[in-house]
Design a protein around this motif. Sequence first.
Motif, PDB file in Angstrom:
ATOM      1  N   UNK A 393      -6.377  -6.377  16.926  1.00 19.98           N
ATOM      2  CA  UNK A 393      -6.323  -6.605  15.485  1.00 19.98           C
ATOM      3  C   UNK A 393      -6.805  -5.371  14.726  1.00 19.98           C
ATOM      4  N   UNK A 394      -7.908  -4.782  15.191  1.00 19.55           N
ATOM      5  CA  UNK A 394      -8.480  -3.599  14.538  1.00 19.55           C
ATOM      6  C   UNK A 394      -7.498  -2.437  14.586  1.00 19.55           C
ATOM      7  N   UNK A 395      -6.818  -2.261  15.714  1.00 24.34           N
ATOM      8  CA  UNK A 395      -5.832  -1.184  15.852  1.00 24.34           C
ATOM      9  C   UNK A 395      -4.642  -1.415  14.911  1.00 24.34           C
ATOM     10  N   UNK A 396      -4.207  -2.662  14.787  1.00 29.63           N
ATOM     11  CA  UNK A 396      -3.101  -2.989  13.888  1.00 29.63           C
ATOM     12  C   UNK A 396      -3.499  -2.705  12.443  1.00 29.63           C
ATOM     13  N   UNK A 397      -4.723  -3.075  12.075  1.00 34.49           N
ATOM     14  CA  UNK A 397      -5.214  -2.827  10.714  1.00 34.49           C
ATOM     15  C   UNK A 397      -5.223  -1.330  10.428  1.00 34.49           C
ATOM     16  N   UNK A 398      -5.694  -0.544  11.401  1.00 37.69           N
ATOM     17  CA  UNK A 398      -5.764   0.907  11.200  1.00 37.69           C
ATOM     18  C   UNK A 398      -4.357   1.479  10.970  1.00 37.69           C
ATOM     19  N   UNK A 399      -3.399   1.028  11.759  1.00 33.89           N
ATOM     20  CA  UNK A 399      -2.021   1.518  11.605  1.00 33.89           C
ATOM     21  C   UNK A 399      -1.408   1.057  10.278  1.00 33.89           C
ATOM     22  N   UNK A 400      -1.668  -0.196   9.926  1.00 29.05           N
ATOM     23  CA  UNK A 400      -1.114  -0.720   8.675  1.00 29.05           C
ATOM     24  C   UNK A 400      -1.740  -0.047   7.460  1.00 29.05           C
ATOM     25  N   UNK A 401      -3.038   0.202   7.498  1.00 31.20           N
ATOM     26  CA  UNK A 401      -3.693   0.862   6.369  1.00 31.20           C
ATOM     27  C   UNK A 401      -3.006   2.183   6.035  1.00 31.20           C
ATOM     28  N   UNK A 402      -2.693   2.970   7.075  1.00 23.88           N
ATOM     29  CA  UNK A 402      -2.058   4.270   6.855  1.00 23.88           C
ATOM     30  C   UNK A 402      -0.664   4.114   6.259  1.00 23.88           C
ATOM     31  N   UNK A 403       0.137   3.191   6.829  1.00 23.10           N
ATOM     32  CA  UNK A 403       1.522   3.014   6.347  1.00 23.10           C
ATOM     33  C   UNK A 403       1.558   2.382   4.972  1.00 23.10           C
ATOM     34  N   UNK A 404       0.733   1.385   4.759  1.00 19.88           N
ATOM     35  CA  UNK A 404       0.704   0.702   3.458  1.00 19.88           C
ATOM     36  C   UNK A 404       0.216   1.648   2.367  1.00 19.88           C
ATOM     37  N   UNK A 405      -0.737   2.511   2.716  1.00 19.20           N
ATOM     38  CA  UNK A 405      -1.228   3.493   1.736  1.00 19.20           C
ATOM     39  C   UNK A 405      -0.083   4.382   1.256  1.00 19.20           C
ATOM     40  N   UNK A 406       0.778   4.813   2.161  1.00 16.36           N
ATOM     41  CA  UNK A 406       1.923   5.639   1.787  1.00 16.36           C
ATOM     42  C   UNK A 406       2.866   4.888   0.848  1.00 16.36           C
ATOM     43  N   UNK A 407       3.166   3.643   1.207  1.00 19.05           N
ATOM     44  CA  UNK A 407       4.085   2.847   0.387  1.00 19.05           C
ATOM     45  C   UNK A 407       3.480   2.538  -0.979  1.00 19.05           C
ATOM     46  N   UNK A 408       2.189   2.245  -1.021  1.00 19.28           N
ATOM     47  CA  UNK A 408       1.526   1.972  -2.296  1.00 19.28           C
ATOM     48  C   UNK A 408       1.491   3.212  -3.183  1.00 19.28           C
ATOM     49  N   UNK A 409       1.324   4.389  -2.563  1.00 21.71           N
ATOM     50  CA  UNK A 409       1.327   5.632  -3.340  1.00 21.71           C
ATOM     51  C   UNK A 409       2.694   5.850  -3.994  1.00 21.71           C
ATOM     52  N   UNK A 410       3.764   5.562  -3.261  1.00 18.26           N
ATOM     53  CA  UNK A 410       5.110   5.689  -3.821  1.00 18.26           C
ATOM     54  C   UNK A 410       5.327   4.668  -4.944  1.00 18.26           C
ATOM     55  N   UNK A 411       4.806   3.463  -4.747  1.00 14.69           N
ATOM     56  CA  UNK A 411       4.912   2.428  -5.781  1.00 14.69           C
ATOM     57  C   UNK A 411       4.177   2.846  -7.044  1.00 14.69           C
ATOM     58  N   UNK A 412       2.969   3.378  -6.881  1.00 10.40           N
ATOM     59  CA  UNK A 412       2.181   3.825  -8.038  1.00 10.40           C
ATOM     60  C   UNK A 412       2.878   4.962  -8.775  1.00 10.40           C
TER      61      UNK A 412
END
Length: 450
Positions: A393-412
């Motif tokens: 779970x922790x590894x999945x969160x770490x991977x998702x945080x990085x990818x979601x951060x990129x997508x959120x930056x594009x959204x912003x």
Amino acid sequence: MSFRAYPHYQESGVPWLGQTPSSWQVKGFRHLFRESTEKITDEVVGPMLSVSGYRGVEVKEYDDENRRRLDGELIGYRIVRPGQLVVNTMWLNYAGLGISLHEGHVSPAYRAYDMMDGRQLDRRFAHHLLRSAIYVQGYTQLLTGVRPNSLQMSRDDLMGFPVLLPPLPEQTAIATFLDRETGKIDALVEEQKRLIELLKEKRQAVISHAVTKGLNSDAPMKASGIEWLGEVPEHWEVVPLRRVLSKIEQGWSPLSEERSPDEGEWAVMKTSAVKGGNFDPAMIKAISGEVQPEPRYAVRDGDLLMIRGNGSRELVGGAAYVAIAPDRCMLPDLLYRLAYMPERADGKYLSYTLGSRGLRHQIELAARGIDILKIAQPSIAELQVAVPPRHEQVAIVRALDARVHQLDALTNEAQRAIDLLQERRAALISAAVTGKIDVRGLVEAREAAE
């Protein structure tokens, strides 16, 4: 594009309007508009209409058909005819008025006005003028009331309100210019909105895949036994959410004030602190000094929060992980705290899981209500979730945080583009309808070119 000014200006006599072109007049609203008294008495006329601060008068859309009023409930509603000015006097500080292109009806709280003389006022010019940012500032000075969302202008103040009157050919030229230029801006805004929707879909797809299939594409799979979930990694569990929760706690909403708390004051969390899977610690308001705070409801670091109730089916059941909680802040009535077992589940992993497509589908099916949709604790407890070992779970969160951060930056970035375009749109309208810029030659040149 640069714009020239008019050759001569004069004082308008209205402080917030300032100087206007010397050939323009100012007349009171009562000399140009007459209130319509037409109401529904038996047969309903057209669809329900509403006024958007950005788009003007439009057909009202219902996200829940249960909210649509029955014909018998519409007796006394105001009838609106095409070409009439529709005014929501409690929403004038948000440009709550506009010329209608539709036939329909509006709430009795609205008013409808006929234009008395089309030889004095172009309807399209009136629409842009009366909805312009500078006019909204003028309305705001005359609004009275207690709450920001229910400030109202009196009939007398509206009837005496100043209306700018350029010569009719200039009104038509200004309206033509603004229709063309705002149409271009609106098209760009729609492109950015579509991009945001695509990014939102991509974000949810990335999350949904990670919390149902994991990060290892070569992992052996097994049938989950749940149609929407499909196959999951062989070593994962599929269990009701209650198997990883110790408690579901509902908050409490004390008497509060619409202001930020002073240092040392207790606050209560706004429901909007949980949105789009993210937690915003700034969404708080001060608790009234007359109320004794309840520390047991304090929001804490590591909390997993869920929206218990909301008017939108898309928002009810939304979840977010609290990395750092604001000090002295209470959990409100419309948020749940999902206390999870730390040895079995990572809070942020659960937050991502609750925002995945499958869980959102379960949550929206479970939500009940009419004006406010709510999800009950037993429904939450029975939500089916895929649970990998905690280290995974922790590894999945770490991977998702990085990818979601990129997508959120594009959204912003796309949202900032929308904000800048809308600011330019508002500034252009105000400048044109008040004569700060002269657009007549631009319209004539365009017509000659065509």
